[in-house]
Design a protein around this motif. Structure first.
Motif, PDB file in Angstrom:
ATOM      1  N   SER A  54       0.766  -1.320  -0.024  1.00 21.51           N
ATOM      2  CA  SER A  54       0.207   0.372  -0.536  1.00 21.51           C
ATOM      3  C   SER A  54       1.160   0.855   0.287  1.00 21.51           C
ATOM      4  N   PRO A  55       0.072   1.712  -1.151  1.00 20.02           N
ATOM      5  CA  PRO A  55       1.651   3.751  -0.778  1.00 20.02           C
ATOM      6  C   PRO A  55       1.205   3.947   0.144  1.00 20.02           C
ATOM      7  N   LEU A  56       0.329   4.261   1.060  1.00 22.67           N
ATOM      8  CA  LEU A  56       0.140   5.324   2.599  1.00 22.67           C
ATOM      9  C   LEU A  56       1.335   3.878   3.252  1.00 22.67           C
ATOM     10  N   ASN A  57       1.486   2.430   3.492  1.00 21.15           N
ATOM     11  CA  ASN A  57       2.307   2.203   3.961  1.00 21.15           C
ATOM     12  C   ASN A  57       4.077   2.001   3.699  1.00 21.15           C
ATOM     13  N   PHE A  58       4.183   1.830   2.033  1.00 23.47           N
ATOM     14  CA  PHE A  58       5.301   2.827   2.275  1.00 23.47           C
ATOM     15  C   PHE A  58       6.007   3.621   2.820  1.00 23.47           C
ATOM     16  N   PHE A  59       5.011   5.088   3.131  1.00 25.48           N
ATOM     17  CA  PHE A  59       5.126   5.901   3.278  1.00 25.48           C
ATOM     18  C   PHE A  59       5.046   5.942   5.058  1.00 25.48           C
ATOM     19  N   GLY A  60       5.187   4.611   5.788  1.00 22.75           N
ATOM     20  CA  GLY A  60       5.145   4.460   7.370  1.00 22.75           C
ATOM     21  C   GLY A  60       3.658   4.512   8.049  1.00 22.75           C
ATOM     22  N   ALA A  61       2.904   4.402   7.152  1.00 20.57           N
ATOM     23  CA  ALA A  61       1.159   4.269   7.910  1.00 20.57           C
ATOM     24  C   ALA A  61       1.289   4.097   9.050  1.00 20.57           C
ATOM     25  N   GLY A  62       1.317   2.487   8.851  1.00 20.46           N
ATOM     26  CA  GLY A  62       1.159   1.282   9.477  1.00 20.46           C
ATOM     27  C   GLY A  62      -0.080   0.659   9.692  1.00 20.46           C
ATOM     28  N   GLN A  63      -1.342   1.184   8.830  1.00 22.53           N
ATOM     29  CA  GLN A  63      -2.449   0.480   8.187  1.00 22.53           C
ATOM     30  C   GLN A  63      -2.442  -1.312   8.501  1.00 22.53           C
ATOM     31  N   LYS A  64      -3.178  -1.344   9.182  1.00 23.64           N
ATOM     32  CA  LYS A  64      -3.716  -2.793   8.855  1.00 23.64           C
ATOM     33  C   LYS A  64      -3.971  -2.930   8.073  1.00 23.64           C
ATOM     34  N   LEU A  65      -3.634  -5.102   7.032  1.00 24.68           N
ATOM     35  CA  LEU A  65      -4.407  -5.161   6.192  1.00 24.68           C
ATOM     36  C   LEU A  65      -5.606  -6.318   6.705  1.00 24.68           C
ATOM     37  N   ILE A  66      -6.350  -6.242   4.859  1.00 27.71           N
ATOM     38  CA  ILE A  66      -7.275  -6.772   5.430  1.00 27.71           C
ATOM     39  C   ILE A  66      -7.798  -8.410   5.730  1.00 27.71           C
ATOM     40  N   TYR A  67      -6.279  -8.102   3.825  1.00 30.39           N
ATOM     41  CA  TYR A  67      -5.638  -9.293   3.411  1.00 30.39           C
ATOM     42  C   TYR A  67      -5.004  -9.232   2.821  1.00 30.39           C
ATOM     43  N   THR A  68      -3.544 -10.503   3.093  1.00 31.96           N
ATOM     44  CA  THR A  68      -2.280  -9.871   2.622  1.00 31.96           C
ATOM     45  C   THR A  68      -2.437 -10.437   1.447  1.00 31.96           C
ATOM     46  N   ASN A  69      -1.238 -10.316   1.126  1.00 29.42           N
ATOM     47  CA  ASN A  69      -0.821 -10.444  -1.081  1.00 29.42           C
ATOM     48  C   ASN A  69      -1.359 -11.657  -1.204  1.00 29.42           C
ATOM     49  N   SER A  94       6.971   6.354  -6.649  1.00 27.45           N
ATOM     50  CA  SER A  94       6.118   7.179  -5.774  1.00 27.45           C
ATOM     51  C   SER A  94       6.028   8.644  -6.659  1.00 27.45           C
ATOM     52  N   ARG A  95       7.487   9.279  -7.213  1.00 24.92           N
ATOM     53  CA  ARG A  95       7.443   9.895  -7.849  1.00 24.92           C
ATOM     54  C   ARG A  95       7.007  10.158  -9.451  1.00 24.92           C
ATOM     55  N   MET A  96       6.580   8.908 -10.407  1.00 25.42           N
ATOM     56  CA  MET A  96       5.672   9.107 -11.327  1.00 25.42           C
ATOM     57  C   MET A  96       4.925   9.836 -11.427  1.00 25.42           C
ATOM     58  N   GLU A  97       5.027  11.238 -12.725  1.00 30.63           N
ATOM     59  CA  GLU A  97       4.097  11.980 -12.989  1.00 30.63           C
ATOM     60  C   GLU A  97       2.302  11.424 -13.501  1.00 30.63           C
ATOM     61  N   PHE A 121     -11.034   7.448  -8.022  1.00 31.65           N
ATOM     62  CA  PHE A 121      -9.368   6.889  -8.640  1.00 31.65           C
ATOM     63  C   PHE A 121      -8.506   7.990  -8.300  1.00 31.65           C
ATOM     64  N   ARG A 122      -7.406   8.115  -7.916  1.00 26.84           N
ATOM     65  CA  ARG A 122      -6.047   9.350  -8.256  1.00 26.84           C
ATOM     66  C   ARG A 122      -4.794   8.643  -8.483  1.00 26.84           C
ATOM     67  N   PHE A 123      -3.450   8.581  -9.126  1.00 29.87           N
ATOM     68  CA  PHE A 123      -3.257   8.278  -9.682  1.00 29.87           C
ATOM     69  C   PHE A 123      -1.932   9.241 -10.311  1.00 29.87           C
ATOM     70  N   GLY A 124      -0.452   8.610  -9.962  1.00 29.91           N
ATOM     71  CA  GLY A 124       0.850   9.456 -10.196  1.00 29.91           C
ATOM     72  C   GLY A 124       1.052  10.518  -8.450  1.00 29.91           C
ATOM     73  N   TYR A 125       1.866  11.517  -9.265  1.00 33.04           N
ATOM     74  CA  TYR A 125       2.584  12.035  -8.106  1.00 33.04           C
ATOM     75  C   TYR A 125       1.846  12.602  -7.166  1.00 33.04           C
ATOM     76  N   ASN A 126       2.249  12.626  -5.854  1.00 34.47           N
ATOM     77  CA  ASN A 126       1.111  13.617  -5.013  1.00 34.47           C
ATOM     78  C   ASN A 126      -0.582  12.835  -5.604  1.00 34.47           C
ATOM     79  N   ARG A 127      -1.052  12.150  -5.885  1.00 36.03           N
ATOM     80  CA  ARG A 127      -1.971  11.827  -6.064  1.00 36.03           C
ATOM     81  C   ARG A 127      -3.257  13.197  -7.520  1.00 36.03           C
ATOM     82  N   ARG A 128      -1.831  13.940  -8.411  1.00 36.35           N
ATOM     83  CA  ARG A 128      -2.802  14.730  -8.838  1.00 36.35           C
ATOM     84  C   ARG A 128      -3.414  14.203  -9.708  1.00 36.35           C
ATOM     85  N   GLY A 129      -3.151  12.731 -10.156  1.00 34.19           N
ATOM     86  CA  GLY A 129      -4.155  12.469 -11.676  1.00 34.19           C
ATOM     87  C   GLY A 129      -5.174  11.811 -10.720  1.00 34.19           C
ATOM     88  N   ASP A 130      -6.295  12.667 -11.576  1.00 32.76           N
ATOM     89  CA  ASP A 130      -7.663  12.160 -10.588  1.00 32.76           C
ATOM     90  C   ASP A 130      -8.580  11.264 -11.884  1.00 32.76           C
TER      91      ASP A 130
END
Length: 305
Positions: A54-69, A94-97, A121-130
């Motif tokens: 998860s992008p959130l967990n990549f940045f250290g959010a530590g969000q618990k998963l409902i299911y593992t991969n 994470s830095r891809m536009e 849905f959001r995508f790209g750097y800083n979730r700029r793409g909608d």
């Protein structure tokens, strides 16, 4: 179905792709998948694209998963998808536009001719793409875009956050309705203290992945799946000693009408219903009496279930 892990791949046939985190694979996710699979009749191979973390967990959010991969792969194997892509989420990713991600991944690697996404849905750097930007790019590239509306239950938007809240509050029945099936824990059976055998209720022991969310400590009605067969069970979640003697959160399950040795085997434990909180007993006789009551309560629930 082929599972692709990593960034070095190219799908050579035109595809229909759904993109998302798919944490939980709830009813909203299932709608995305169903729409994607439907493109198979027009010759597009159905593909599910997600990130390996998860992008959130990549940045250290530590969000618990409902299911593992691995658990998500288990669920997704029931769908007629040709490919599941678990793309590595990294600093570079994470830095891809948004436009670069679209060109490099969606067009070049996935060979997408149709995209299926949720309305948030959001995508790209800083979730700029909608969705609006995605729609514009798809039109320029001649790619069909389907934007799927949210699913609701009892007036609440179905989403991973709400499902986590229900699981954390022992609201397993609500979680099951939103997930489209019982919340489960999978893993390898390990050796426990073997106390259950002395109480005429042998159990199997598992330790859940640290990243996975679990309901509160207590006793649960459960179903156990082993080698594609399902058995009634009663499960205790609580602090259990591991092989090394350290205290960790353990999952201990009595499987009814089952007497095989499962050490080292992989099983799935579906948690259906919260029966009671974890309790401390003065002696083994009280514990044995309560365990047999828990078993009978589980049998009654499963008969209704």
């Amino acid at each position: 179905m082929e599972i692709i892990k990593g960034a070095n791949f190219n799908i050579d046939r035109p595809s229909a792709v759904t993109i998302g985190k798919f944490d939980g694979i709830h009813l909203g996710h299932r709608k995305l998948i169903t729409d994607t699979v439907a493109y198979g009749v027009s010759g597009l191979v159905p593909v599910l694209f997600t990130f390996d973390i998860s992008p959130l967990n990549f940045f250290g959010a530590g969000q618990k998963l409902i299911y593992t991969n691995s658990e998500k792969e288990m669920i997704l194997s029931a769908f007629p998808l040709d490919y599941i892509v678990e793309y590595p989420f990294s600093e570079a990713t994470s830095r891809m536009e948004a436009e670069s991600f679209f060109a490099d991944v969606i067009v070049e690697r996935l060979n997408a001719k149709a995209l299926i996404v949720g309305e948030d849905f959001r995508f790209g750097y800083n979730r700029r793409g909608d969705v609006s930007l995605l729609s514009d790019i798809c039109k320029r590239c001649g790619i069909k875009l389907d934007v799927i509306k949210k699913e609701y239950m009892d007036g609440h938007e179905i989403g991973s956050t709400l499902i986590r809240e229900r699981i954390a509050g022992a609201g397993l029945e609500d979680a099951e309705r939103m997930l489209g099936g019982p919340f489960f824990v999978s893993g390898q059976v390990i050796r426990g203290r073997q106390l259950g055998r002395t109480l005429d209720m042998p159990t199997i022991n598992m330790v859940a992945d640290d990243c996975k969310i679990l309901p509160p400590n207590g006793v649960y009605t459960s179903l156990v799946v082993y080698k594609q067969k399902e058995y009634a069970g009663v499960t205790n979640i609580g602090r259990k000693p591991t092989i090394s003697g350290d205290e960790c959160l353990g999952i201990e399950t009595h499987i009814m009408d089952f007497d095989s040795n499962l050490y080292g085997e992989n099983v799935v434990v579906k948690l259906l219903h919260f029966q009671r909180p974890e309790m401390k007993f003065d002696d083994l006789m009280q514990l044995r009496k309560q365990m047999h009551k828990d078993k009978n309560d589980a049998i009654k629930y499963i008969r209704r279930y």
